[in-house]
Structure formats: structure tokens, C-alpha cells
Design a protein around this motif. Structure first.
Motif, mmCIF file in Angstrom:
data_model
loop_
_atom_site.group_PDB
_atom_site.id
_atom_site.type_symbol
_atom_site.label_atom_id
_atom_site.label_comp_id
_atom_site.label_asym_id
_atom_site.label_seq_id
_atom_site.Cartn_x
_atom_site.Cartn_y
_atom_site.Cartn_z
ATOM 1 N N ILE A 103 1.034 3.241 -1.256
ATOM 2 C CA ILE A 103 0.018 1.764 -0.503
ATOM 3 C C ILE A 103 -1.699 2.462 1.098
ATOM 4 C CG2 ILE A 103 0.967 0.934 1.770
ATOM 5 C CD1 ILE A 103 3.288 2.152 1.865
ATOM 6 N N GLY A 104 -1.841 1.592 -0.255
ATOM 7 C CA GLY A 104 -3.640 1.007 0.026
ATOM 8 C C GLY A 104 -3.905 0.680 1.685
ATOM 9 N N ASN A 222 0.458 9.428 6.097
ATOM 10 C CA ASN A 222 1.827 9.355 7.351
ATOM 11 C C ASN A 222 2.880 9.644 7.435
ATOM 12 O OD1 ASN A 222 3.206 8.091 8.932
ATOM 13 N ND2 ASN A 222 1.504 6.655 9.802
HETATM 14 P P1 ADP Z 1 -7.938 1.221 -0.617
HETATM 15 O O1 ADP Z 1 -7.922 1.560 -2.237
HETATM 16 O O2 ADP Z 1 -7.071 0.059 -0.985
HETATM 17 O O3 ADP Z 1 -9.190 1.206 -0.171
HETATM 18 P P2 ADP Z 1 -6.355 3.528 0.045
HETATM 19 O O4 ADP Z 1 -5.292 4.342 -0.313
HETATM 20 O O5 ADP Z 1 -8.081 4.242 0.299
HETATM 21 O O6 ADP Z 1 -6.900 1.991 0.230
HETATM 22 O O7 ADP Z 1 -5.632 4.270 1.447
HETATM 23 C C1 ADP Z 1 -7.045 3.221 2.439
HETATM 24 C C2 ADP Z 1 -5.535 2.675 3.788
HETATM 25 O O8 ADP Z 1 -4.874 4.388 4.281
HETATM 26 C C3 ADP Z 1 -6.236 2.737 4.804
HETATM 27 O O9 ADP Z 1 -5.955 1.451 5.422
HETATM 28 C C4 ADP Z 1 -5.979 3.778 6.294
HETATM 29 O O10 ADP Z 1 -5.149 2.570 7.380
HETATM 30 C C5 ADP Z 1 -5.126 4.781 5.583
HETATM 31 N N1 ADP Z 1 -5.069 5.878 6.429
HETATM 32 C C6 ADP Z 1 -5.970 6.883 5.922
HETATM 33 N N2 ADP Z 1 -5.523 8.032 6.469
HETATM 34 C C7 ADP Z 1 -4.472 7.716 7.285
HETATM 35 C C8 ADP Z 1 -3.620 8.784 7.987
HETATM 36 N N3 ADP Z 1 -3.819 9.522 8.476
HETATM 37 N N4 ADP Z 1 -2.262 8.450 8.463
HETATM 38 C C9 ADP Z 1 -1.443 6.329 8.060
HETATM 39 N N5 ADP Z 1 -2.863 6.139 7.496
HETATM 40 C C10 ADP Z 1 -4.055 6.418 6.416
#
Ligand code: ADP
Length: 266
Positions: A103-104, A222
Motif C-alpha cells: 500500500i503506497g 501503520n
Molecule cells: P509511493 O511509493 O507511492 O511513494 P510509499 O510506499 O512510499 O508510496 O508510501 C507513501 C505513503 O506512506 C504516504 O501516503 C504516507 O501517508 C504513508 N505513510 C508514511 N508514514 C506513515 C505512517 N507512519 N503511518 C501510515 N502511513 C504512513
């Protein structure tokens, strides 16, 4: 010694991993916001990982790029889909993994792996923000906090509030309405975590749930969501210590496999 790197330029965060390809050991990783210039983010994040590993760029035998900004990465020998990378990365971290959920920031996916850690099947939600990191960011803001504060709120709730809307825009209105009716921010946050988990579990069921199941991507940070997904799927869910980096690690593994001529999916 043979070193390779994987660069994952995601929608929100750019990640890099440097691998000791001989020992299949992760030497260093880095994560930075992607910002408006994905090419620059890719360069900077790889540089940061190389500095931590104390290796010069010239010391790398191969670089593989992935993520939505993968075409912008300079010097990459290959660009590979996140599906292959997440599979290889999860397999390196735990070879018993048979299902990976990623989940990104703007999408979510589920991938089923064979015993050697190659993708057999996958399901993808990239059509809307519901159930993604972006959804959580909008909801955290509606609750007057950030994603970390949001998790803290959810973790202290006694019982999750029922959230009926999955669309980001409608769910935000629902959150505002619940708060106005006096439902606590803790219960609302927990309800939103459950809603994301139920949506994710539906995606995973499209490909069949085979344990072990690993949760990766930024949302894997999370712990409330991780626990809720495990509950919804009825099985144990593992989360690596740095879930956001698994795709970049997988890209570095694929770079190593290309060097040594082992099985290559793409
Ligand atoms: P992408 O590869 O699309 O850039 P990532 O896998 O790096 O995505 O995830 C980014 C997402 O992770 C952001 O939308 C952010 O909300 C979520 N995120 C970062 N830290 C936390 C956290 N502590 N708890 C929940 N979500 C988080």
C-alpha cells in the motif's frame, strides 16, 4: 565484491537500496520525498544510500529502476515493474512469503508468489485514492494531525467508529459529520483504519490468500492497519521493519540477478 542498487521513484517518496550482490545482503537504504522533480529525487536518494554504504557510484555493477518515475532514473540498466520488485524484495526478507500486499501513496496491490519468490498473480487498485496512503493523509488532516498522529489516535480507540464511505471525498465528509456528532477522533481514526483494511482484504481475496502474508509500502508503518488486515484475512501478517523500502530492495535484487544471469522475469 559485486554491488548493485535499486531505485524506486514512487508517487510520494523516492527510495534506494544498495545490495552486496554476492551475499544478498542489504548494505544501505535511503528514502526522500519525491517532490516535483522525480529525476532529481532518484539521483539524490541513490547518492544518499551510496554515502551510507560508503560506496562510490562507479562501484555499482548494475542499477535497476522502478516506481512511477522509473523512466527518469539516470544510468539505470533496466526499468522493471513494481510487481516484480516487490516480489523479489519480500522473498529476500522472508523466503516463506507467499502473498505480498503493497500500500503506497497512490495505489495498492496484492501479489501472490511462488516458492522461489516470483510473481504468480496480482491485483491492483490504481484507479482511486480510496485505501491508499493519500486517503490516510487526507483523513489525518481532517482529524487535525499527520499520518503518525493518526496511527496514535487509532491505537488508543476502544472501538472503531463505523465508516460507510470508501471514496476519499465522501469519507472526508463522513468524518467531519461524525466529529460534529461527538464521536471521538480516536474512534474515527480506528474506523478509517478498519475501512482501509477491509478494502485491502477485498483486493487480496481477488488473487487468493496464501500465508505467509507480508504487508509493505508506506502504509505498512501503520500498525493498526496491519493488525486489521490480518484480522480481516484471518491469518498472521508480517511487516518488515522498513516496509517502504521493500520495492527498492527488490529492484537491487533484480539488478544482481541480471549480473549473475539467474532467472529474469522481464
Ligand atoms: P509511493 O511509493 O507511492 O511513494 P510509499 O510506499 O512510499 O508510496 O508510501 C507513501 C505513503 O506512506 C504516504 O501516503 C504516507 O501517508 C504513508 N505513510 C508514511 N508514514 C506513515 C505512517 N507512519 N503511518 C501510515 N502511513 C504512513
Amino acid at each position: 565484491m559485486l554491488f548493485t542498487a535499486g531505485v524506486d521513484v514512487g508517487s510520494l517518496a523516492a527510495k534506494a537500496a544498495v545490495l552486496d550482490a554476492d551475499r544478498r545482503r542489504v548494505m544501505a537504504t535511503a528514502c526522500l520525498p519525491t517532490g516535483p522533480d522525480p529525476a532529481e529525487a532518484g539521483r539524490r536518494v541513490l547518492q544518499a544510500a551510496l554515502e551510507t554504504a560508503d560506496i562510490k557510484y562507479d562501484g555499482l555493477s548494475a542499477v535497476v529502476a522502478t516506481g512511477y518515475g522509473r523512466e527518469t532514473v539516470d544510468g539505470a540498466q533496466a526499468t522493471v515493474t513494481e510487481i516484480s520488485c516487490v516480489a523479489r524484495g519480500a522473498h529476500l526478507l522472508d523466503p516463506a512469503t507467499r502473498t505480498v500486499i503493497d500500500i503506497g501513496g497512490q495505489d495498492s496491490k496484492a501479489v501472490r508468489l511462488d516458492e522461489e519468490g516470483y510473481p504468480l498473480d496480482f491485483a491492483l487498485n490504481d484507479r482511486c485514492a480510496a485505501g491508499t496512503g493519500r486517503f490516510l493523509e487526507v483523513m489525518a488532516q481532517a482529524l487535525g494531525t499527520d499520518v503518525t498522529g493518526f496511527e496514535r489516535l487509532a491505537a488508543t480507540a476502544t472501538e472503531p467508529a463505523q465508516i460507510t464511505r470508501t471514496c476519499t471525498v465522501f469519507a472526508e465528509s463522513e468524518v467531519v459529520g461524525l466529529l460534529a456528532r461527538g464521536v471521538s477522533a480516536e474512534r474515527v481514526a480506528a474506523g478509517l483504519c478498519r475501512a482501509v483494511a477491509l478494502r485491502t482484504a477485498g483486493l487480496v481475496r481477488q488473487i487468493g490468500v496464501e500465508p505467509k502474508v507480508m504487508l509493505v509500502g508506506g502504509v505498512g508503518l501503520n500498525r493498526v492497519i496491519a493488525a486489521e488486515i490480518g484480522r480481516a484475512l484471518g491469518c498472521e501478517l508480517i511487516t518488515p521493519p522498513q516496509p517502504q523500502l521493500v520495492v527498492a530492495i527488490g529492484a537491487a535484487v533484480i539488478a544482481a540477478e541480471r549480473m549473475t544471469g539467474s532467472r529474469d522475469e522481464e
